[in-house]
Design an enzyme around this catalytic site. Structure first.
Site, PDB file in Angstrom:
ATOM      1  N   GLN A  14       0.827  -1.196   0.000  1.00  0.00           N
ATOM      2  CA  GLN A  14       0.000   0.000   0.000  1.00  0.00           C
ATOM      3  C   GLN A  14       0.867   1.254   0.000  1.00  0.00           C
ATOM      4  O   GLN A  14       2.077   1.187   0.233  1.00  0.00           O
ATOM      5  CB  GLN A  14      -0.904   0.008   1.241  1.00  0.00           C
ATOM      6  N   HIS A  45      -8.828   2.868  19.595  1.00  0.00           N
ATOM      7  CA  HIS A  45      -8.087   1.777  20.229  1.00  0.00           C
ATOM      8  C   HIS A  45      -8.728   1.322  21.533  1.00  0.00           C
ATOM      9  O   HIS A  45      -8.755   0.119  21.837  1.00  0.00           O
ATOM     10  CB  HIS A  45      -6.628   2.199  20.447  1.00  0.00           C
ATOM     11  N   ASP A  69       0.005   0.103  13.906  1.00  0.00           N
ATOM     12  CA  ASP A  69       0.433   1.276  14.681  1.00  0.00           C
ATOM     13  C   ASP A  69       0.668   0.941  16.146  1.00  0.00           C
ATOM     14  O   ASP A  69       1.325   1.693  16.863  1.00  0.00           O
ATOM     15  CB  ASP A  69      -0.594   2.408  14.571  1.00  0.00           C
ATOM     16  N   GLU A  89       0.409  -8.577  11.447  1.00  0.00           N
ATOM     17  CA  GLU A  89       0.334  -7.398  10.583  1.00  0.00           C
ATOM     18  C   GLU A  89       1.011  -7.725   9.254  1.00  0.00           C
ATOM     19  O   GLU A  89       2.161  -8.172   9.247  1.00  0.00           O
ATOM     20  CB  GLU A  89       1.017  -6.206  11.253  1.00  0.00           C
ATOM     21  N   GLY A 121      -2.887 -12.049   8.116  1.00  0.00           N
ATOM     22  CA  GLY A 121      -3.815 -12.357   9.196  1.00  0.00           C
ATOM     23  C   GLY A 121      -4.919 -13.295   8.770  1.00  0.00           C
ATOM     24  O   GLY A 121      -5.390 -14.122   9.564  1.00  0.00           O
ATOM     25  N   ASP A 138      -8.369  -5.329  13.507  1.00  0.00           N
ATOM     26  CA  ASP A 138      -8.036  -3.904  13.417  1.00  0.00           C
ATOM     27  C   ASP A 138      -7.485  -3.640  12.022  1.00  0.00           C
ATOM     28  O   ASP A 138      -6.294  -3.451  11.822  1.00  0.00           O
ATOM     29  CB  ASP A 138      -7.002  -3.564  14.507  1.00  0.00           C
ATOM     30  N   SER A 139      -8.389  -3.650  11.042  1.00  0.00           N
ATOM     31  CA  SER A 139      -7.985  -3.609   9.640  1.00  0.00           C
ATOM     32  C   SER A 139      -8.193  -2.227   9.036  1.00  0.00           C
ATOM     33  O   SER A 139      -8.844  -1.350   9.611  1.00  0.00           O
ATOM     34  CB  SER A 139      -8.798  -4.633   8.842  1.00  0.00           C
ATOM     35  N   THR A 140      -7.658  -2.057   7.831  1.00  0.00           N
ATOM     36  CA  THR A 140      -7.967  -0.880   7.034  1.00  0.00           C
ATOM     37  C   THR A 140      -9.339  -1.080   6.392  1.00  0.00           C
ATOM     38  O   THR A 140     -10.041  -2.061   6.666  1.00  0.00           O
ATOM     39  CB  THR A 140      -6.911  -0.661   5.942  1.00  0.00           C
ATOM     40  N   PRO A 145      -5.094  -5.158   0.651  1.00  0.00           N
ATOM     41  CA  PRO A 145      -4.759  -6.324   1.469  1.00  0.00           C
ATOM     42  C   PRO A 145      -5.807  -6.675   2.516  1.00  0.00           C
ATOM     43  O   PRO A 145      -5.786  -7.774   3.060  1.00  0.00           O
ATOM     44  CB  PRO A 145      -3.436  -5.908   2.139  1.00  0.00           C
TER      45      PRO A 145
END
Length: 261
Positions: A14, A45, A69, A89, A121, A138-140, A145
């Site tokens: 990315q 978070h 992060d 990750e 993952g 905790d993805s985009t 991906p």
């Protein structure tokens, strides 16, 4: 307002941009989308981590999918029962530059209870059976991906990777522009997990400000818990009262969760 660009890189997965902003401090941007910022990161978070971790009576082993992060594992490790948090990750560059430019978010990578795996993952889930008490996705956004992390097959894999009383939570975007995604996620979850709920929080740097999380649980209901399960945490957003209130949905969001006509 962007004060300066700290780092730009096209990784194997990315476009990664780390920028310094006037209002929100340092900010991580992936493929042009804001992932986290110094000023408001605690909302996301805390809410992805503490809602399921307080719902589960004894979360000892936790998996975080994505979240390079480091903010989610930081919150997970505030729970003393957690013996190990595994983070998978796919893009190691996210971890690398978060450590450099977002140190107050990513400092728990050195914790002995943390295991970092740079890998896929989706595949890690499919290769795990009866292993985790809590899984946090905790993805985009569901592009590139992360596309496979919003499928019914992935949720089925999560169920298999969880122990018999396990819980999972996935970020599921915002109801203003991604209603179809939320509707599909909650309905797929309902078909797999006995308990399925949607909850929300407010994140100013995310589109529309309103953000949702989908929770699937094999046994425990986040709205039916003994008070003794809560204990004091160092938080800025999450509270015991907010735990329950976050499941109170505006009517148009509630309708996304109702059975399809």
């Amino acid at each position: 307002k962007i004060n300066k660009t700290l780092h730009i890189e096209k990784t194997d997965f990315q476009q990664l941009d780390m920028i310094e902003t006037d209002e929100f401090g340092n900010m991580l941007v992936l493929d042009g989308m804001v992932m986290t910022s110094e000023r408001d990161e605690f909302v996301y978070h805390e809410m992805i981590a503490h809602v399921p971790l307080f719902t589960h009576p004894n979360p000892q082993k936790v998996l975080v999918v994505g979240g390079g992060d480091g903010g989610t594992i930081r919150e997970v490790l505030k729970h003393p029962n957690v013996q190990k948090v595994v983070q998978v990750e796919i893009d190691g560059k996210v971890v690398e530059y978060s450590k450099q430019y977002l140190p107050h978010i990513s400092f728990e990578y050195d914790n002995p209870r943390t295991e970092l795996i740079i890998g896929d993952g989706f595949m890690h889930i499919l290769e795990s059976t009866d292993e985790y008490d809590v899984i946090l996705v905790d993805s985009t956004e569901p592009v590139g991906p992360a596309a496979n992390l919003f499928t019914k097959g992935f949720y089925s894999g999560i169920s298999n990777a969880l122990k018999e009383d396990g819980i999972f939570v996935a970020q599921t975007d915002n109801p203003w522009f991604k209603g179809d995604l939320i509707r599909k996620a909650i309905h797929d979850t309902k078909e797999i997990f006995p308990v399925s709920k949607l909850y929300t929080c407010n994140i100013p740097t995310y589109p529309s400000g309103m953000w949702t999380f989908t929770l699937g649980s094999k046994k425990y209901d986040p709205l039916n818990m003994p008070d003794s399960r809560f204990f004091e945490l160092d938080t800025k957003y999450y509270t015991k009262e907010l735990h329950y209130a976050s499941f109170v949905l505006p009517k148009f969001v509630q309708e996304l969760c109702e059975e399809k006509k």
